[in-house]
Every structure is written in structure tokens, then in C-alpha cells.
Design an enzyme around this catalytic site. Structure first.
Site, PDB file in Angstrom:
ATOM      1  N   ARG A  10     -74.749  39.457 -35.013  1.00  0.00           N
ATOM      2  CA  ARG A  10     -73.293  39.422 -35.207  1.00  0.00           C
ATOM      3  C   ARG A  10     -72.551  40.122 -34.065  1.00  0.00           C
ATOM      4  O   ARG A  10     -71.454  39.701 -33.685  1.00  0.00           O
ATOM      5  CB  ARG A  10     -72.930  40.046 -36.554  1.00  0.00           C
ATOM      6  CG  ARG A  10     -73.230  39.114 -37.714  1.00  0.00           C
ATOM      7  CD  ARG A  10     -72.888  39.715 -39.049  1.00  0.00           C
ATOM      8  NE  ARG A  10     -72.877  38.679 -40.085  1.00  0.00           N
ATOM      9  CZ  ARG A  10     -72.836  38.922 -41.386  1.00  0.00           C
ATOM     10  NH1 ARG A  10     -72.804  40.161 -41.826  1.00  0.00           N
ATOM     11  NH2 ARG A  10     -72.823  37.932 -42.256  1.00  0.00           N
ATOM     12  N   LYS A  19     -81.803  28.078 -57.229  1.00  0.00           N
ATOM     13  CA  LYS A  19     -81.163  27.629 -58.464  1.00  0.00           C
ATOM     14  C   LYS A  19     -80.032  26.633 -58.220  1.00  0.00           C
ATOM     15  O   LYS A  19     -79.207  26.822 -57.331  1.00  0.00           O
ATOM     16  CB  LYS A  19     -80.605  28.836 -59.223  1.00  0.00           C
ATOM     17  CG  LYS A  19     -81.688  29.793 -59.720  1.00  0.00           C
ATOM     18  CD  LYS A  19     -81.085  30.910 -60.548  1.00  0.00           C
ATOM     19  CE  LYS A  19     -82.166  31.785 -61.154  1.00  0.00           C
ATOM     20  NZ  LYS A  19     -81.593  32.845 -62.010  1.00  0.00           N
ATOM     21  N   GLY A  24     -71.383  33.498 -47.487  1.00  0.00           N
ATOM     22  CA  GLY A  24     -70.412  33.050 -48.484  1.00  0.00           C
ATOM     23  C   GLY A  24     -69.394  32.072 -47.932  1.00  0.00           C
ATOM     24  O   GLY A  24     -69.050  31.088 -48.589  1.00  0.00           O
TER      25      GLY A  24
END
Length: 396
Positions: free
Chosen positions: A39, A197, A377
Site C-alpha cells: 500500500r 460462503k 471491501g
């Protein structure tokens, strides 16, 4: 196509101008050392360009989750030295308590790291007073932190409404790549969606079936779709209660003309550990005490053939339990195929998400994809079709 945001090319003469640059410096550290500087490196093009053009560069960033309280263990002062070494030039540190006086002393071309934005209680709630406090340090605002763009915080969204706002080079590259992948892609488009999931990627799957030509489902989530189709998945990770949802996604894909690819041969084991005894079998042969832990070689080769007929690929999540050998084989093989097609110029490949970046690094191909996003995210929310506040603010 005209961009919906301004970049550093539109910023004009910045000599002596104080430019607030929002970056993502939230890097892992151990014993005072940065353990992964990915980053930090991503910020270099924007920061060095502005400094070289004579701007006073004031870097805003968060570090950890101090929840509006000062925490010396989460001070950006800890990053001043490693960041300076990476930049190859001096970096100063500015504490909020003395920020006005400290910034007034800076000269054109200087670079300063401003203390953790999350030391302000008003940062995460986008408090107008916090925005005003930050804004008075600068003349211009540059957002270069796509990975924080899904948060409407003072430093990621609020500042864009009170100062002239521009996208930094990393943000620009990210948005251009994402537009090529799903905004205005060249068809046929394939999407690889993996992970444990279905429940965590429901919105992604529902959004993608109407936009891609091929949806490749891997990881534990593939088991839920297999079970919904009547396959006995044994002890595999599976959300049996989401069978109806999986069927609805498959039906939506069929209506949209999207081909869904599920594994037809799989690698199974009776225990989940490194290098256990395994079987490679047809998906209908899973025993009651076995777990599906990777896509089999025949299905993987067929998926490679799918990619050879596509022009665009967007990838989020591994095909198997890639952290545990030998269940990384399918992910590595398909990633290497995608990388080779990208290098040949026949495929635009965009990947993102923490697990995905780790998997592509493991396959040794992260630098051979068209673009690899380090955002977690924000990348997921973009794949869900959501508007990202930090991006939307740049277009106003």
C-alpha cells in the site's frame, strides 16, 4: 469516453499550494517494521508527482481502529521513517494539535504525514466540524485511496465537497481498470467468484449474472450451488439453508443468458490439513465423510478454455482452499492461464480482494494481470454494483 472525475492532469499549477492527499497507509507492522509495503508503494506516483510539481503535500490516512481516541501504538509517526526511505526523500510529521503552525512552515516540494485521521471522533461519522478542521490545512484535495472509498468519512468523502477535488494516480488507475472490467467491458466477460460462503457474496452474484457471459463459481460457495442441484457434498463446507437462494441465482443467470460454471470433478479429503490423502473424483462420487477442497484438473482445464474465448475477466476469491496445499492447484492453474492470455493481449484481467491478491501472488502472476486491486471491501461493494461514496464525491 469522458471521465466522471478530474485527475492530476486537470489540477493546474500547484506550486506552493497545500494539497491534502488521502492515501491508504493502513499497513501491517511487527516490532516497528512494516511487513508488507504494497500500500505504501501504491502511493508513490501521486505523492512524488505533486511534490515534484512544487506542491506542499499533506498526506491524510487512517491507521488501525483507534475509534476517535489517541493511541500512540496507532500513530502515523511510526510510518514516517519507513515511508521516507521508500520515497527516497524526507518526510515530516504533523500532529493535529500543532498542525496549522507546522504546515505554515512547509515549503514547496515538502511532504508531510499528518496524524491518524481516526484520532478524530468525527472522522468516521463525516462530522462537518471535522471536515472543516481538516480542510483549513489545504487548498486542494486529492483522493488516492480507492480501498477506503466505500466509507463516507470526513477524509474520504467530506473533503471533496469543500475543496476542489481530484483523483490521484492510483485512484485513477483503479477506476479506469474497473470501468474496463464491468462498467464498459469488451464481451464476452467472465467472472470468477470464489470464497467460503455464498452468504458473503450474494449481492455480488446477483449483480454479476446480468452483466457477465460466464460466471465461474469456486471455493466453499460452489458446494452450496452443487447441493442445490441435488449433489451430495458429504462433509463439505456448505450453506444448505441457502439452497433456494442458489437456485434463484441460477434461474436469474439462465434468464440473462449467463452460463454458470460449477466444478464437475473435484479434489476431496476426509480431513482438512496440509497434504492429506486425497481423491480426484466426479462430483457425484463424494463420500459421506469427504470434503470438497478444490476444483479438479478436468474442470480447471475446461475453465481455461472458457477464458480463451473471453475478452474480459474479473476475479474475486480462490477456487479452492488455496492456503493449504495441495488445494491451491486449481486457483494457481487458472490464474496462470489468465495471466498468459493477458500477456498475449487477448484478455483484460482485473482482480481484487485480500484473498485474491494472496492467491495470485502464490501463483506468481499478480504482476501479469492487467490490474490487481489491493482493496477489499471497496472492491466487493463495486462488484455488488454499489455507489462508492468516496468515488461519487469526486464527480460532483
Amino acid at each position: 469516453m469522458a471521465r466522471a472525475f478530474k485527475t492530476l492532469d486537470d489540477i493546474g499549477d500547484v506550486t506552493g499550494k497545500r494539497v491534502l492527499v488521502r492515501e491508504d497507509l493502513n499497513v501491517p507492522m511487527s516490532d516497528g517494521q512494516v511487513t508488507d509495503d504494497t500500500r505504501l508503494r501504491a502511493t508513490l506516483p501521486t505523492v512524488t508527482e505533486l511534490a515534484d510539481r512544487g506542491a506542499i503535500v499533506l498526506i491524510l490516512a487512517h491507521f488501525g481502529r483507534p475509534k476517535g481516541m489517541r493511541d500512540p501504538k496507532l500513530s502515523l509517526a511510526l510510518l514516517r521513517l519507513p515511508y521516507s526511505e521508500l520515497l527516497g526523500r524526507p518526510v515530516q510529521f504533523v500532529d493535529w494539535d500543532a498542525a496549522d503552525d507546522a504546515v505554515a512552515m512547509l515549503q514547496p516540494g515538502d511532504i508531510a504525514l499528518v496524524e491518524n485521521t481516526r484520532f478524530f471522533a468525527g472522522e468516521e461519522v463525516n462530522d462537518p466540524d471535522t471536515v472543516a478542521r481538516m480542510a483549513r490545512l489545504g487548498d486542494l484535495y486529492v483522493n488516492d485511496a480507492f480501498s477506503a472509498a466505500h466509507r463516507a468519512h470526513a477524509s474520504t468523502e467530506g473533503l471533496a465537497h469543500v475543496l476542489p477535488a481530484f483523483a490521484g494516480r492510483q485512484m485513477e488507475a483503479e477506476l479506469d481498470a474497473l470501468d474496463k472490467a464491468l462498467g464498459d467491458p469488451e464481451h464476452p466477460v467472465a467472472a470468477v467468484v470464489g470464497g467460503a460462503k455464498v452468504s458473503t457474496k450474494l449481492d455480488v452474484l446477483q449483480h454479476l449474472v446480468a452483466r457477465v457471459d460466464h460466471l465461474i463459481i469456486g471455493g466453499g460457495m460452489a458446494n452450496t450451488f452443487l447441493a442445490a442441484r441435488g449433489v451430495n457434498v458429504g462433509k463439505s463446507l456448505c450453506e444448505h439453508d441457502l439452497a433456494g437462494t442458489a437456485e434463484a441465482i441460477l434461474a436469474a443467470a439462465e434468464r440473462a443468458g449467463c452460463t454458470v460454471h460449477l466444478p464437475y470433478d473435484v479434489v476431496v479429503a476426509t480431513e482438512f490439513r496440509a497434504n492429506p490423502p486425497t481423491r480426484t473424483i466426479n462430483v457425484h462420487e463424494v463420500a459421506a465423510d469427504e470434503m470438497i477442497l478444490d476444483v479438479g484438473p478436468a474442470a480447471t482445464e475446461a475453465l481455461g478454455d472458457v477464458l480463451k474465448n473471453c475478452r474480459t475477466l474479473v476475479w474475486n476469491g480462490p477456487l479452492g482452499a488455496f492456503e493449504t496445499p495441495p488445494f491451491d492447484a486449481a486457483t494457481v492453474a487458472l490464474a496462470q492461464t489468465a495471466a498468459a492470455l493477458t500477456q498475449d493481449g487477448s484478455l483484460v484481467s482485473v482482480a481484487g480482494g485480500g484473498d485474491t491478491v494472496a492467491a495470485l501472488n502464490q501463483a506468481g502472476v499478480a504482476d501479469r494481470f492487467t490490474f490487481v486491486s489491493t482493496a477489499g471491501g471497496a472492491f466487493l461493494e463495486w462488484m455488488e454494483g454499489r455507489e462508492l461514496p468516496g468515488v461519487a464525491a469526486l464527480g460532483r
